[in-house]
Design an enzyme around this catalytic site. Sequence first.
Site, short mmCIF file in Angstrom:
data_model
loop_
_atom_site.label_atom_id
_atom_site.label_comp_id
_atom_site.label_asym_id
_atom_site.label_seq_id
_atom_site.Cartn_x
_atom_site.Cartn_y
_atom_site.Cartn_z
N LYS A 32 0.82 -1.14 0.12
CA LYS A 32 0.07 0.13 0.12
C LYS A 32 0.83 1.29 0.11
O LYS A 32 0.55 2.13 -0.66
CB LYS A 32 -0.82 0.05 1.08
CG LYS A 32 -1.83 1.14 1.34
CD LYS A 32 -3.12 0.80 2.10
CE LYS A 32 -2.83 0.68 3.50
NZ LYS A 32 -2.95 2.16 4.32
N ARG A 133 -8.32 11.65 13.03
CA ARG A 133 -6.84 11.37 13.03
C ARG A 133 -6.28 12.92 13.00
O ARG A 133 -6.53 13.81 12.46
CB ARG A 133 -6.40 10.48 12.03
CG ARG A 133 -7.22 9.24 12.07
CD ARG A 133 -6.60 8.23 10.98
NE ARG A 133 -5.30 8.02 11.13
CZ ARG A 133 -4.67 7.17 10.24
NH1 ARG A 133 -5.28 6.57 9.21
NH2 ARG A 133 -3.46 7.02 10.38
N ASP A 331 1.86 -1.44 12.04
CA ASP A 331 0.73 -1.71 11.53
C ASP A 331 0.17 -3.16 11.96
O ASP A 331 -0.85 -3.74 11.64
CB ASP A 331 0.49 -1.52 10.02
CG ASP A 331 0.52 -0.04 9.60
OD1 ASP A 331 0.11 0.64 10.35
OD2 ASP A 331 0.86 0.20 8.24
C1 S3P Z 1 2.68 4.66 6.32
C2 S3P Z 1 3.28 5.05 7.42
C3 S3P Z 1 2.66 4.65 8.77
C4 S3P Z 1 1.84 3.43 8.67
C5 S3P Z 1 0.75 3.62 7.54
C6 S3P Z 1 1.54 3.70 6.30
C7 S3P Z 1 3.27 5.04 5.06
O1 S3P Z 1 2.14 5.72 9.30
O2 S3P Z 1 1.19 3.23 9.94
O3 S3P Z 1 -0.08 2.41 7.40
O4 S3P Z 1 3.19 4.61 3.94
O5 S3P Z 1 4.14 6.12 5.09
P1 S3P Z 1 2.70 6.52 10.22
O6 S3P Z 1 3.72 7.58 9.48
O7 S3P Z 1 1.85 7.52 10.79
O8 S3P Z 1 3.41 5.98 11.41
#
Ligand code: S3P
Length: 455
Positions: A32, A133, A331
């Site tokens: 993702k 959020r 995650d």
């Molecule tokens: C992500 C960073 C993480 C993760 C999210 C995807 C990214 O979040 O939890 O699912 O693609 O940079 P945070 O940067 O808030 O830790």
Amino acid sequence: MTAANTDDHKPRPLRSVRAAALKGEARIPGDKSISHRALMFGGLARGTTEISGLLEGEDVLRTAAAMQAMGAVVDQTGPGQWSVHGTGVGALLEPTAPFDFGNAGTGVRLTMGLTAGHGLNVTFDGDASLRKRPMGRVLNPLREMGAQVSEAAEGDRLPLTLKGPETVVPIRYVLPVASAQVKSAVLLAGLDCPGTVTVVEPAATRDHTERMLRYFGAELDTKNGYEGREITLVGRPNLRGRQVAVPSDPSSAAFPLVAALLVDGSEIELPGVIMNPTRSGLVQTLREMGADISIDNRREAGGEPVADLIVRGSRLSAIDVPADRAPSMIDEYPILAVAAAFAEGTSQMRGLEELRVKESDRLRAVVDGLSANGVTCRIEGNDLLVDGTGGTGRNVPGGGTVKTHLDHRIAMAFLVMGLATDNPVTIDDSRMVATSFPDFTPLMSELGASFEPVG
Ligand code: S3P
């Protein structure tokens, strides 16, 4: 192209029942984080970017729609195959309508960096989960770079309007939280800056932005300084369209992986899963718990280290997970907590404050879900403690209904749990699974799991 929309549908409860041994090969969809970035960098680069293995989940489709609204030409050319014709750095257009990012934290936060850095004036919104959020963590550095925020909901929350400056102020920003989203938003805001932007991260977070920016032609320097890892981007790079093959998402692989560990006699293969050290904390932790996971055929794919994982049903022991491991498995705590419920002894997972601001308050949601299914667990400060039943001579009871709070990972974690509990586990809504893993149910069924609609 349009983004799918689940907003107006009714909740779809689902129940998972005890499974016989899981067997087979599971091809996990594209990562993702990388899928969002491939669309963004493709949309910014001059020329055409061909993406294969793109995750066609709802979150990522929102990003595709946003890039299209800013002047990129985004087309699906086959299943998982997308072509993006970019505008060139500095040439993004102001969208004519607000951006609705649905459930997608990564999409909204990174796009804020992109639009502010390009001097655009954009209104952002999202679903009930995204509206809760915190956006201040991204808006604060963007303000330092000259952006202005107006009409924000209380506490710098969505909906809000963000207006980028005519010329971005080059900054050096030390991250107050370990967040790849904040790091990436600042770097993206620096792309059209007449100078350099530096982000310092006290704890290493996923580095896909850095890897991909370099791959698309940006000049980016990383070094270890006294405050942490320093990433410096030289503004106004000439990004050029590239081929991007998106490797399998370790955060999605985590669900069938733990399912195979918990269901006796299982043996499954997960080919080509990302093993980037900034993402592989769960596999490391589960192996320390005694999980039988072979890591075969390590290689590079799509600019990332990947490997084929062979997973067999295993007896697990409790684990004490240190706080400094959290960024590499941020995650994965909901599914790790499920695994811990079946382990022998009490597991401790430390330093989980960031879980409170994910798609739901995951610390609370995990404790409530485990408790509803007969597992003893508690929150102490920012730590999660789970008493495993392994070794007690009894299994995890199950039989409860889990509130998912619009959170895809809570939904999938508890569906996995029900494959190994004495009684079925019900989740109140399975719709959000489509944000990150649209084929989760058929893929798990193919391995031998069974999920039943409720009501
Ligand atoms: C992500 C960073 C993480 C993760 C999210 C995807 C990214 O979040 O939890 O699912 O693609 O940079 P945070 O940067 O808030 O830790």
